[in-house]
Motif scaffolding. Structure first.
Motif, PDB file in Angstrom:
ATOM      1  N   LEU A 278      -8.403   2.240   5.583  1.00 25.66           N
ATOM      2  CA  LEU A 278      -7.725   1.310   5.466  1.00 25.66           C
ATOM      3  C   LEU A 278      -7.385   0.066   6.081  1.00 25.66           C
ATOM      4  CD1 LEU A 278      -4.552   2.582   2.867  1.00 25.66           C
ATOM      5  CD2 LEU A 278      -6.614   0.976   1.982  1.00 25.66           C
TER       6      LEU A 278
ATOM      7  N   ARG B 234      -6.003  14.010   5.298  1.00 26.37           N
ATOM      8  CA  ARG B 234      -6.061  13.609   4.441  1.00 26.37           C
ATOM      9  C   ARG B 234      -6.158  11.807   4.923  1.00 26.37           C
ATOM     10  NH1 ARG B 234      -7.571  18.345   3.292  1.00 26.37           N
ATOM     11  NH2 ARG B 234      -8.313  18.658   1.035  1.00 26.37           N
TER      12      ARG B 234
ATOM     13  N   CYS C 293      -4.260  10.127  -5.919  1.00 31.57           N
ATOM     14  CA  CYS C 293      -5.827   9.290  -6.529  1.00 31.57           C
ATOM     15  C   CYS C 293      -6.937  10.137  -5.855  1.00 31.57           C
ATOM     16  CB  CYS C 293      -5.756   8.080  -6.578  1.00 31.57           C
ATOM     17  SG  CYS C 293      -4.919   8.046  -7.988  1.00 31.57           S
ATOM     18  N   LEU C 294      -7.153   9.513  -4.904  1.00 29.23           N
ATOM     19  CA  LEU C 294      -8.571  10.276  -3.568  1.00 29.23           C
ATOM     20  C   LEU C 294      -8.433  11.650  -3.623  1.00 29.23           C
ATOM     21  CD1 LEU C 294      -8.026   7.819  -1.342  1.00 29.23           C
ATOM     22  CD2 LEU C 294      -9.744   7.742  -3.291  1.00 29.23           C
TER      23      LEU C 294
ATOM     24  N   LEU D 295      -7.282   8.275   5.139  1.00 26.19           N
ATOM     25  CA  LEU D 295      -6.920   7.250   4.770  1.00 26.19           C
ATOM     26  C   LEU D 295      -6.554   6.042   5.650  1.00 26.19           C
ATOM     27  CD1 LEU D 295      -6.395   6.095   2.054  1.00 26.19           C
ATOM     28  CD2 LEU D 295      -3.380   6.628   2.188  1.00 26.19           C
ATOM     29  N   ARG D 296      -6.099   6.126   6.832  1.00 26.80           N
ATOM     30  CA  ARG D 296      -5.632   5.142   8.115  1.00 26.80           C
ATOM     31  C   ARG D 296      -7.267   4.379   8.370  1.00 26.80           C
ATOM     32  NH1 ARG D 296      -1.350   9.091   9.116  1.00 26.80           N
ATOM     33  NH2 ARG D 296      -3.119  10.082  10.891  1.00 26.80           N
TER      34      ARG D 296
ATOM     35  N   LYS E 192       0.394   7.097  -3.603  1.00 22.88           N
ATOM     36  CA  LYS E 192      -0.617   6.279  -4.715  1.00 22.88           C
ATOM     37  C   LYS E 192      -1.935   7.188  -4.223  1.00 22.88           C
ATOM     38  CE  LYS E 192       3.288   3.920  -7.122  1.00 22.88           C
ATOM     39  NZ  LYS E 192       3.532   2.598  -7.021  1.00 22.88           N
ATOM     40  N   TRP E 193      -2.293   6.004  -3.059  1.00 22.93           N
ATOM     41  CA  TRP E 193      -3.369   6.507  -2.535  1.00 22.93           C
ATOM     42  C   TRP E 193      -3.844   7.682  -2.650  1.00 22.93           C
ATOM     43  CZ3 TRP E 193      -7.730   2.711  -1.453  1.00 22.93           C
ATOM     44  CH2 TRP E 193      -7.122   1.750  -1.325  1.00 22.93           C
ATOM     45  N   MET E 194      -3.324   8.757  -1.571  1.00 22.52           N
ATOM     46  CA  MET E 194      -3.148  10.415  -1.673  1.00 22.52           C
ATOM     47  C   MET E 194      -3.390  11.234  -2.941  1.00 22.52           C
ATOM     48  SD  MET E 194      -3.532  10.598   1.636  1.00 22.52           S
ATOM     49  CE  MET E 194      -2.853  12.649   1.917  1.00 22.52           C
TER      50      MET E 194
ATOM     51  N   PHE F 207       0.416  -1.322  -0.172  1.00 25.96           N
ATOM     52  CA  PHE F 207      -0.376   0.127   0.337  1.00 25.96           C
ATOM     53  C   PHE F 207       0.826   1.975  -0.195  1.00 25.96           C
ATOM     54  CE2 PHE F 207      -2.813  -3.304   1.957  1.00 25.96           C
ATOM     55  CZ  PHE F 207      -4.123  -3.173   0.954  1.00 25.96           C
ATOM     56  N   SER F 208       0.463   1.932  -0.860  1.00 27.46           N
ATOM     57  CA  SER F 208       1.585   3.678  -1.024  1.00 27.46           C
ATOM     58  C   SER F 208       0.754   5.010  -0.725  1.00 27.46           C
ATOM     59  CB  SER F 208       1.376   2.990  -2.485  1.00 27.46           C
ATOM     60  OG  SER F 208       2.651   4.761  -2.867  1.00 27.46           O
ATOM     61  N   GLU F 209       0.815   5.093   0.416  1.00 34.79           N
ATOM     62  CA  GLU F 209       0.430   5.936   0.844  1.00 34.79           C
ATOM     63  C   GLU F 209       0.262   7.469  -0.241  1.00 34.79           C
ATOM     64  OE1 GLU F 209      -0.416   9.178   4.660  1.00 34.79           O
ATOM     65  OE2 GLU F 209       1.164   9.406   3.419  1.00 34.79           O
TER      66      GLU F 209
END
Length: 184
Positions: free
Chosen positions: A77, A69, A54-55, A73-74, A50-52, A46-48
């Motif tokens: 997940l 943010r 995109c989201l 996310l935490r 990359k997620w951040m 899981f790459s923070e």
């Protein structure tokens, strides 16, 4: 270790799930290390960043924006990560476990499922990190550009991990070589 955090593969071997977390300043090599760790079988990354990206595109402009943010996310997940670990799948978190509060979240993840864990600490100087950061910014391959001023602002919050926090800490030098045992 509970039987819930182990999985049996096709030939009957038991595999133990491991939660891998990283701690290090911006551009210390966390993503490079996590990519290497994620090459192991039965492992999810899981790459923070990359997620951040995109989201929350174009929503993170301040440390406060990031903290808000990242907390969301935490929260989203947590149960998913714990379910993977309980199923015997190792998880590599490319999230900065750079403060006691973020490390407390990581601690809660492995404690909830009683799995193995490692906190990989990249002990790299500001000078080296800033040099790598400039190179990374020029390459354009990272989802976020970070200025030297932002680096200094964010790094003020950095707290190296302490043995008293209860982690199995693996320390790396600036070349990426382990300079302490995994079980500190």
């Amino acid at each position: 270790m509970t039987s819930e955090s182990r999985a049996v593969d096709e030939v009957g071997h038991r595999e133990t799930a491991v939660l891998h977390m990283v701690c290090g300043k911006i551009a210390s090599g966390k993503s490079t290390l996590t990519a290497r760790l994620a090459d192991a079988s039965r492992t999810v990354l899981f790459s923070e960043d990359k997620w951040m990206a995109c989201l929350y595109p174009d929503e993170i402009h301040t440390v406060s924006d990031y903290a808000d943010r990242a907390a969301r996310l935490r929260t989203v997940l947590t149960e998913h990560i714990q379910a993977l670990l309980a199923a015997g799948i190792s998880v590599v978190l490319d999230f900065p476990f750079n403060t006691a509060s973020t490390r407390a979240w990581g601690y809660s993840l492995f404690q909830a499922v009683a799995c193995e864990h490692r906190l990989h600490y990249l002990n790299v100087t500001d000078e080296i990190c800033k040099s790598r950061l400039m190179t990374r910014n020029v390459s354009g391959e990272h989802p976020f550009r970070t200025s030297e001023e932002q680096y200094d602002q964010i790094t003020r919050y950095f707290v190296p991990p302490a043995l008293s926090e209860g982690f199995n800490i693996v320390v790396y030098d600036e070349s990426g070589k382990v300079c302490s045992p995994a079980e500190s």
